[in-house]
Design a protein around this motif. Structure first.
Motif, short mmCIF file in Angstrom:
data_model
loop_
_atom_site.label_atom_id
_atom_site.label_comp_id
_atom_site.label_asym_id
_atom_site.label_seq_id
_atom_site.Cartn_x
_atom_site.Cartn_y
_atom_site.Cartn_z
N UNK A 1 0.85 -1.19 0.00
CA UNK A 1 0.00 0.00 0.00
C UNK A 1 0.89 1.24 0.00
N UNK A 2 0.38 2.32 -0.58
CA UNK A 2 1.07 3.60 -0.39
C UNK A 2 0.05 4.72 -0.32
N UNK A 3 0.51 5.82 0.30
CA UNK A 3 -0.39 6.94 0.50
C UNK A 3 -0.10 8.12 -0.41
N UNK A 4 1.16 8.29 -0.81
CA UNK A 4 1.55 9.49 -1.54
C UNK A 4 1.69 9.27 -3.03
N UNK A 5 2.93 9.04 -3.47
CA UNK A 5 3.24 8.94 -4.90
C UNK A 5 4.12 7.73 -5.15
N UNK A 6 3.86 7.03 -6.23
CA UNK A 6 4.73 5.97 -6.70
C UNK A 6 5.53 6.48 -7.89
N UNK A 7 6.86 6.32 -7.83
CA UNK A 7 7.75 6.70 -8.93
C UNK A 7 8.15 5.46 -9.69
N UNK A 8 8.05 5.53 -11.02
CA UNK A 8 8.40 4.39 -11.86
C UNK A 8 9.26 4.82 -13.05
N UNK A 9 9.94 5.97 -12.90
CA UNK A 9 10.77 6.48 -13.98
C UNK A 9 12.13 6.90 -13.46
N UNK A 10 12.61 8.05 -13.93
CA UNK A 10 13.95 8.51 -13.60
C UNK A 10 14.19 8.58 -12.10
N UNK A 11 13.23 9.08 -11.34
CA UNK A 11 13.43 9.21 -9.89
C UNK A 11 13.59 7.85 -9.23
N UNK A 12 12.84 6.85 -9.68
CA UNK A 12 12.99 5.51 -9.13
C UNK A 12 14.35 4.93 -9.50
N UNK A 13 14.80 5.18 -10.71
CA UNK A 13 16.10 4.68 -11.16
C UNK A 13 17.22 5.31 -10.34
N UNK A 14 17.10 6.61 -10.04
CA UNK A 14 18.10 7.29 -9.21
C UNK A 14 18.11 6.71 -7.80
N UNK A 15 16.93 6.50 -7.22
CA UNK A 15 16.86 5.91 -5.88
C UNK A 15 17.52 4.54 -5.84
N UNK A 16 17.25 3.74 -6.87
CA UNK A 16 17.83 2.40 -6.91
C UNK A 16 19.35 2.48 -7.02
N UNK A 17 19.84 3.40 -7.84
CA UNK A 17 21.29 3.61 -7.95
C UNK A 17 21.89 4.03 -6.62
N UNK A 18 21.27 5.00 -5.95
CA UNK A 18 21.79 5.49 -4.67
C UNK A 18 21.83 4.39 -3.62
N UNK A 19 20.81 3.54 -3.61
CA UNK A 19 20.77 2.46 -2.63
C UNK A 19 21.84 1.41 -2.86
N UNK A 20 22.33 1.29 -4.08
CA UNK A 20 23.39 0.32 -4.37
C UNK A 20 24.78 0.87 -4.06
#
Length: 311
Positions: free
Chosen positions: A151-170
């Protein structure tokens, strides 16, 4: 977790308020307020059960256990990530939820009506507890092809922002916000439109895009109004797609997201739907800033899935 029976639940008058806290939220700037927040929540007349957890997984499990064992309500003290973990336990249940915003990004709490000041928010939650009042609000339910859901309440990102988050987490270096900044630079250098298949209430859209966001609320990331017209009380999801942006276009448009005016760019498209299916290769989504399910996914607007403690 042991099986819960009727004998496990305390009497209604003694059922505690479960409180999930994240002292590191917002880089700890509200850590000193936590004792007073707890005092103000306790003024509602019910015992408090402060949940102990060292990791995100433990925090979510603690919330689920507290709800299963009969908590009268669940209150989360922290940012959007803390709210996201707590929502997994109360979404789709009658258990009321209170938000005390104390993070770097507090988009969900503020979009749904909680005061921005943590002490004022604690007072609002306490007043609602005393009055026995709640306000319903919509949530979004994500389902993967294997049936896994979040579940989520705010916003789901499935583009550039998600890709950046995934990169940062690695990345293991550098620490702190500089890691995210470096991830942006790396992914800007690799920027390319991706092929997406979107099905919006059964209507298919094939598109090449850089940005894809699905909002139950308007903003993420501490005030970035990526889905500026999203309303968590309309039973619908807002979908914003940024098309074949170049690096220069993306850099120029990014600041406009804080005002919500990026949707007026000729390459931007906006939609509204009850059910949103998204498919693309090699993208893991982020919802409320938290790592979520990989594509493909189905997102469903779920009216009145959450009952907020607001007077």
């Amino acid at each position: 977790m042991h099986a819960v029976t009727a004998d496990d639940h305390p009497s209604p008058a003694d059922r505690p308020i479960a409180v999930l806290t994240n002292p590191t939220a917002g880089r700890g700037r509200h850590r000193g307020l936590l004792p007073e927040v707890l005092d103000r929540l306790a003024a509602g007349g019910r015992p408090l059960r402060v949940l102990e957890a060292r990791t995100r997984t433990q925090a979510e499990a603690a919330c689920r256990e507290a709800v299963a064992e009969g908590a009268a309500a669940l209150v989360a003290v922290g940012g959007d990530g803390t709210m996201h973990l707590a929502l997994q336990a109360v979404a789709g249940t009658p258990v009321p939820f209170g938000a005390v915003p104390a993070g770097t990004g507090n988009d969900f709490a503020e979009a749904t009506g909680f005061p921005a000041d943590p002490l004022a928010a604690a007072d609002a939650v306490t007043a609602a507890l005393r009055q026995g009042r709640t306000r319903p609000v919509d949530l979004a339910r994500i389902t993967g092809p294997d049936g896994a859901h979040r579940w989520y309440g705010g916003v789901l990102a499935a583009g550039f922002d998600a890709i950046v988050n995934e990169r940062a987490n690695r990345m293991r270096w550098p620490r702190g916000p500089r890691r995210y900044d470096l991830a942006i630079l790396v992914e800007l250098a690799r920027l390319r439109p991706r092929h997406y298949t979107l099905r919006l209430d059964g209507v298919t859209h094939e598109t090449e895009a850089v940005l894809v966001a699905v909002g139950n609320c308007p903003s993420y990331g501490g005030g970035m109004r990526i889905c500026p017209d999203a309303d968590p009380n309309d039973g619908l999801l807002d979908v914003v797609v940024g098309g074949r942006y170049t690096r220069r276009t993306l850099i120029r448009e990014k600041p406009k997201i804080y005002r919500g005016t990026h949707v007026h760019h000729p390459l931007a498209r906006t939609y509204r739907a009850r059910t949103v299916e998204i498919a693309a290769a090699e993208i893991t989504t982020y919802a409320d800033g938290e790592r979520c399910l990989p594509l493909p996914i189905t997102i469903t607007a779920t009216p009145t899935a959450l009952h907020l403690l607001l007077p």
